[in-house]
Design a protein around this motif. Sequence first.
Motif, PDB file in Angstrom:
ATOM      1  N   MET A   1       0.837  -1.186   0.000  1.00 42.42           N
ATOM      2  CA  MET A   1       0.000   0.000   0.000  1.00 42.42           C
ATOM      3  C   MET A   1       0.875   1.239   0.000  1.00 42.42           C
ATOM      4  N   LEU A   2       0.876   1.969  -1.115  1.00 40.61           N
ATOM      5  CA  LEU A   2       1.563   3.258  -1.211  1.00 40.61           C
ATOM      6  C   LEU A   2       3.049   3.137  -0.861  1.00 40.61           C
ATOM      7  N   GLY A   3       3.624   1.985  -1.198  1.00 36.01           N
ATOM      8  CA  GLY A   3       5.040   1.746  -0.945  1.00 36.01           C
ATOM      9  C   GLY A   3       5.326   0.939   0.298  1.00 36.01           C
ATOM     10  N   SER A   4       4.320   0.759   1.167  1.00 37.90           N
ATOM     11  CA  SER A   4       4.472  -0.090   2.342  1.00 37.90           C
ATOM     12  C   SER A   4       4.217  -1.534   1.929  1.00 37.90           C
ATOM     13  N   ARG A   5       5.131  -2.457   2.322  1.00 34.24           N
ATOM     14  CA  ARG A   5       5.052  -3.825   1.813  1.00 34.24           C
ATOM     15  C   ARG A   5       5.094  -4.862   2.930  1.00 34.24           C
TER      16      ARG A   5
END
Length: 783
Positions: free
Chosen positions: A497-501
């Motif tokens: 999500m939005l670069g969070s993995r």
Amino acid sequence: MTDRKAFAGKIELDVRDSTSDWDAFLPEKAPAGAPNVLVVLYDDTGQAAWSPYGGRINMPTMQRLADRGLTYSQWHTTALCSPTRSTFLTGRNHHSNGFATISESSTGFPGYNSHIPPENVPMAHLLRDAGWATFWVGKNHNVPIDEWTAGSSKKNWPLAQGYDRFYGFIGGETNNWYPSLAEDNHYIDQPSLPEDGYHLSKDLADQALKMIRDVKQTDPEKPWYLWFCPGANHAPHHAPEEYIAKYKGVFDDGYEAYREWVLARMIEKGVLPECTELTPLNPMPEGTYTATDYVRPWAELNAEERAMFSRMAEVFAGFSEYTDAQVGRIVDYLEESGQLDNTLVIYCADNGASGEGSPNGSVNEGKIFGGYPDDEEDNLRLVDKLGSPDTYNHYPTGWAAAFSTPYRMFKRYTYQGGICDPMVISWPAGIASRGEVRDQYHHSTDIVATILDVCGLELPDQYNGVEQRPLDGVSMRYSFDAPANGPTEKKTQYYEMLGSRGIWHEGWKAVAEHGPMGGFGGFDTDVWQLFHSDVDRAEAHDLAAEHPEKLEELKALWMSEAEANHVLPLNDLQIIGNVKDFETFIKMEFHLPVSPTGQYTYYPGTSEIPERSAANTHGVSYKVLAEVDLTPESEGVIFAHGSRFGGHSLFIKDGQVVYVYNFLGVPPIYRVTAPAPTSGKHIIGVEFTKTGMGEHREGVGPLALHIDEEKVAETEIRTVLGHFSLCGEGLCIGYDSGDAVAADYAGSRFDFTGGEIAKVVFDIADDAYIDLETHLAAAMSRD
């Protein structure tokens, strides 16, 4: 799609010699005794908020269902609303649906464009084809951004997604007192006003009850599927004062004390193992998350701040319980009508508690869309108005952390705080267990598989001639009467999500220390953490050093899942405050085609135009010219865009032409006035010339009011850089929809009467001071 049945009658030259066959043309009927399905999907709610999980927010209806069914302790979502909701539509992972993020921040990549592909047929089509009535009531955050307007294609609106009826709002949020509403395939006005008792949650329940009753009075054996999506608990947090008052003083001990208190309650209820530990209030290393996601320790707040923050939590709690009471009206009807026992009820939330209120909270989150900071003094002055039509409020990050106890972080993050959410399932006719907890690991992709299983349906290999992608979820039905801590049939689930993995696989989870929308880049050098989630639900203990092979295995699995689900390219662009990232993003977002003249022409008698599809007057010079035919009785709105929390409006009242520019509800409200002509055709216009920027990059310069060829008034104003709102409160010609821009006509649409508006032309072609950050909040401001 169900093939048409063969005609079994007889056709001769004369109808007298022929035999009809109605069955060949009638729709399929669901099997006798087929269940109804009710899915209640809240927004922005962590596990620790609600009473069935041990929280302080009383949810009598949810508790009633939990007592008749099951409470799931390890049910997960995507960390954001549109993406999670897309999985409820199709049963496929959010990137494969084109919903890597919210519709408002779509980009032109396969996983990011907000258009569900034909190989991912929505479940509602299958239910409707099989004989179920299908209804969608409330939030729809899955219409692509390029199809929001009244004149756009409706092929991705609810009715084309398999729903017989739709009533609700398009986009991420709406004002609960003055919502922007749509019914079926068109926009509508709200049926009454707050002073008449209107609140969106009540209206949605009214509409849901009407839809079910309409079916039952004409086809009592027909089962139905209702997807009920209230505006709660997304900001703005709005509730009747009597519900807010129930929580006076309940949160005065602060969010850190709440975390300690609620963890013990969650363990007592069996939602968490006894060994579960609290994670730190600010668990991420500096430089891996944005400053707006920081939590201020309660001890560092002064008395006024504590009182305001407590009140913000009280309003949120009242909003949640009030909406639960409206769901209770639906459940009451189902019980009274004998339908409840054979109704599969799934009551849940779409992501963790929202940290989008920043460390200080907000009384008008529109300031975020407008690229303008909150003023704590303004917030404090409005503390007694929180929850009312006078505010557009959101609590601070501290309560997001508290309501996501005991986990790290909150919404948007792929730690448990963003993805582990409450869910209760009740189906007395099909579940023997009562009031029990289920620990099996599950995800929002599993909802469609579960409903199809309960309804006796399967995903076809093809639908409408298109080969279908298999479901990414597994049915949860096996868990209904399984042991509480029995094995899960889910094996793997990736997160992004939005670069969070992150990725979970067979009891282990790996997460990258990389916050969303941070503008960090460097994904290939991220530090990853490893958690044994079977024994450490809170992700309190990083085991990466002890099990490096397991970590590498999971990282490789994440990449494999990413490639299979259109997750790449990763996007953590920090579009607020980072010009380079913004420039990168602006090239990728959807661009409304603009006339070479830079002019947009609008007419009366039309629906409001969503802000992202209207002439963009933010951060630029602009002219607005209205061609009108006036009489001595002329009055009303010529055009209006926005609300009391930000907008502008041109109107005639008490014989005066008035233009108001409301800068995000921040005083002063700019006004220019002049006597209105009393007869004949005239051009009334306003012209703003941007000559510079203010401290926060807002446009500043002179605003002139013209009548025909004469400048009749002038003043200096400042204009909003980003957006008036995330969604809703669009541009209207001849009236002001929803909440009024100007206090002069508050409480009414103030329709234009006593004359005629021929057209209104917006012109931005001569802007001489283009600022690349004009679209700042438009692009991706909030979710």
